[in-house]
Enzyme design. Structure first.
Site, PDB file in Angstrom:
ATOM      1  N   SER A 144       8.756 -14.752   7.472  1.00  0.00           N
ATOM      2  CA  SER A 144       9.246 -13.426   7.859  1.00  0.00           C
ATOM      3  C   SER A 144       9.715 -13.505   9.302  1.00  0.00           C
ATOM      4  O   SER A 144       9.283 -14.402  10.049  1.00  0.00           O
ATOM      5  CB  SER A 144       8.105 -12.416   7.743  1.00  0.00           C
ATOM      6  N   TYR A 157      -0.579  -9.291   8.794  1.00  0.00           N
ATOM      7  CA  TYR A 157       0.697  -9.836   8.296  1.00  0.00           C
ATOM      8  C   TYR A 157       1.321 -10.766   9.337  1.00  0.00           C
ATOM      9  O   TYR A 157       1.752 -11.881   9.021  1.00  0.00           O
ATOM     10  CB  TYR A 157       1.631  -8.664   7.971  1.00  0.00           C
TER      11      TYR A 157
HETATM   12  P1  NAD Z   1       7.594  -7.564  -3.600  1.00  0.00           P
HETATM   13  O1  NAD Z   1       6.469  -6.602  -3.456  1.00  0.00           O
HETATM   14  O2  NAD Z   1       8.783  -7.197  -4.372  1.00  0.00           O
HETATM   15  O3  NAD Z   1       7.061  -8.943  -4.153  1.00  0.00           O
HETATM   16  C1  NAD Z   1       5.793  -9.425  -3.887  1.00  0.00           C
HETATM   17  C2  NAD Z   1       5.380 -10.299  -5.033  1.00  0.00           C
HETATM   18  O4  NAD Z   1       4.076 -10.818  -4.755  1.00  0.00           O
HETATM   19  C3  NAD Z   1       5.269  -9.512  -6.359  1.00  0.00           C
HETATM   20  O5  NAD Z   1       5.720 -10.312  -7.418  1.00  0.00           O
HETATM   21  C4  NAD Z   1       3.775  -9.270  -6.486  1.00  0.00           C
HETATM   22  O6  NAD Z   1       3.345  -9.085  -7.806  1.00  0.00           O
HETATM   23  C5  NAD Z   1       3.261 -10.579  -5.900  1.00  0.00           C
HETATM   24  N1  NAD Z   1       1.856 -10.522  -5.542  1.00  0.00           N
HETATM   25  C6  NAD Z   1       1.202  -9.642  -4.752  1.00  0.00           C
HETATM   26  N2  NAD Z   1      -0.104  -9.932  -4.714  1.00  0.00           N
HETATM   27  C7  NAD Z   1      -0.284 -11.018  -5.500  1.00  0.00           C
HETATM   28  C8  NAD Z   1      -1.413 -11.797  -5.871  1.00  0.00           C
HETATM   29  N3  NAD Z   1      -2.647 -11.497  -5.450  1.00  0.00           N
HETATM   30  N4  NAD Z   1      -1.215 -12.832  -6.699  1.00  0.00           N
HETATM   31  C9  NAD Z   1       0.018 -13.135  -7.170  1.00  0.00           C
HETATM   32  N5  NAD Z   1       1.122 -12.437  -6.852  1.00  0.00           N
HETATM   33  C10 NAD Z   1       0.965 -11.401  -6.021  1.00  0.00           C
HETATM   34  O7  NAD Z   1       8.005  -7.923  -2.105  1.00  0.00           O
HETATM   35  P2  NAD Z   1       9.079  -8.922  -1.463  1.00  0.00           P
HETATM   36  O8  NAD Z   1       9.660  -8.186  -0.324  1.00  0.00           O
HETATM   37  O9  NAD Z   1       9.978  -9.536  -2.460  1.00  0.00           O
HETATM   38  O10 NAD Z   1       8.105  -9.997  -0.817  1.00  0.00           O
HETATM   39  C11 NAD Z   1       8.129 -11.353  -1.126  1.00  0.00           C
HETATM   40  C12 NAD Z   1       7.801 -12.162   0.113  1.00  0.00           C
HETATM   41  O11 NAD Z   1       8.806 -11.931   1.097  1.00  0.00           O
HETATM   42  C13 NAD Z   1       6.469 -11.803   0.762  1.00  0.00           C
HETATM   43  O12 NAD Z   1       5.811 -12.976   1.164  1.00  0.00           O
HETATM   44  C14 NAD Z   1       6.898 -11.002   1.974  1.00  0.00           C
HETATM   45  O13 NAD Z   1       5.958 -11.047   3.008  1.00  0.00           O
HETATM   46  C15 NAD Z   1       8.190 -11.677   2.336  1.00  0.00           C
HETATM   47  N6  NAD Z   1       9.104 -10.890   3.173  1.00  0.00           N
HETATM   48  C16 NAD Z   1       9.627  -9.709   2.706  1.00  0.00           C
HETATM   49  C17 NAD Z   1      10.477  -9.003   3.544  1.00  0.00           C
HETATM   50  C18 NAD Z   1      11.088  -7.714   3.105  1.00  0.00           C
HETATM   51  O14 NAD Z   1      11.674  -7.033   3.966  1.00  0.00           O
HETATM   52  N7  NAD Z   1      11.018  -7.337   1.851  1.00  0.00           N
HETATM   53  C19 NAD Z   1      10.787  -9.478   4.806  1.00  0.00           C
HETATM   54  C20 NAD Z   1      10.229 -10.669   5.230  1.00  0.00           C
HETATM   55  C21 NAD Z   1       9.390 -11.381   4.400  1.00  0.00           C
END
Ligand code: NAD
Length: 262
Positions: A144, A157
């Site tokens: 991130s 986080y």
């Molecule tokens: P999202 O909520 O759509 O996806 C998160 C995924 O993680 C989902 O499939 C959820 O079911 C899974 N998950 C959560 N807890 C879990 C567990 N205990 N076991 C297995 N799976 C689990 O969110 P996203 O934005 O697609 O996030 C994905 C990654 O991207 C994360 O690591 C997040 O920190 C990172 N990220 C997101 C953003 C953003 O702006 N969306 C920015 C930077 C980094």
């Protein structure tokens, strides 16, 4: 483009958002796919069938809980038994909790560190022996912009994502002679359920309206004033799987609309 034909990709947290986009991009490049994450099993099975028929690959689902080391170990073992290998590992599962540090629930701290940081360690630890044996591998972790900079109220986080940057560099050095690369991708704000879900708590923590949180908090940090798309992150992840990216290792690649340039 079938650069992953015959290979198997495990994408943790791929029932939605960035992970699902990565899984679909890898399937389009010929990889068999292992979806993982929370979600109604019937919905995820539907997604597996859609990936199989759209891209002519195999797709299976594992409900392994990334907070539980033994389930992560079993996931990697099951995939190696089913497909013969884990060639691409994307550590993507993630959760968020927004709270002032002095009120941060200890249980939430533990969960964020377990799922966003320790899970990557456990999955890498389990997948590396097979990758070494086969002499090829790609390890990618979704970090991130918060692996480089902090924001208030996100202590767990930010700590976890900074940890991912360090883990990535260490593993890359250890595997540098094994034809296995290890990198992390650091998106800015990507419009996914994870972002949408943190809006109510941010409204409360900052005493703001929803539109103020979106424009003055989320996009405030992003000079382009646009959300990153999940497809843009997935394209970068796919590039990291290519032969052209064989010398990219230990990198923390920003895709953040200029956020961390400031
Ligand atoms: P999202 O909520 O759509 O996806 C998160 C995924 O993680 C989902 O499939 C959820 O079911 C899974 N998950 C959560 N807890 C879990 C567990 N205990 N076991 C297995 N799976 C689990 O969110 P996203 O934005 O697609 O996030 C994905 C990654 O991207 C994360 O690591 C997040 O920190 C990172 N990220 C997101 C953003 C953003 O702006 N969306 C920015 C930077 C980094």
């Amino acid at each position: 483009m079938s650069i992953l034909k015959g290979k198997t990709a495990v994408v943790t947290g791929s029932t939605s958002g960035i992970g699902l986009a990565c899984a679909r991009a890898f399937a389009a490049a010929g990889a068999n796919i292992v979806l993982n994450g929370m979600g109604a099993p019937t919905d995820v099975e539907k997604e597996c069938s859609a990936i199989e028929s759209e891209f002519a690959v195999r797709a299976i689902y594992s409900p392994a809980d990334m907070a539980k080391p033994s389930e992560i170990f079993d996931l990697i073992a099951r995939v190696e038994n089913t497909f013969g290998s884990v060639d691409v590992l994307v550590n993507n599962a993630g959760i968020q909790h927004v709270s002032p540090v002095e009120e941060f629930p200890v249980e939430r701290w533990d969960a964020v560190i377990a799922i966003n940081l320790s899970a990557a360690f456990h999955a890498i630890r389990a997948a590396v022996p097979g990758m070494k044996k086969r002499g090829w591998g790609r390890i990618i972790t979704t970090a991130s912009a918060h692996s480089r900079v902090a924001s208030p109220f996100k202590s767990a986080y930010v700590a976890a994502k900074h940890g991912i940057a360090g883990l990535t560099k260490t593993v890359a050095l250890e595997l540098a002679r094994s034809k296995i690369t290890c990198n992390c991708i650091s998106p800015g704000y990507v419009w996914t359920p994870l972002v949408e879900k943190q809006i109510p708590n941010t409204m409360k923590a900052r005493d703001m309206r929803r539109d103020q949180v979106i424009h003055d908090v989320l996009l405030a940090a992003q000079p382009t004033k646009e959300f990153v798309t999940v497809e843009q992150v997935a394209s970068l992840a796919l590039f990291l799987c290519s032969q052209d990216a064989a010398q990219i290792t230990g990198a923390n690649l920003s895709i953040d609309g200029g956020w961390t340039a400031a």
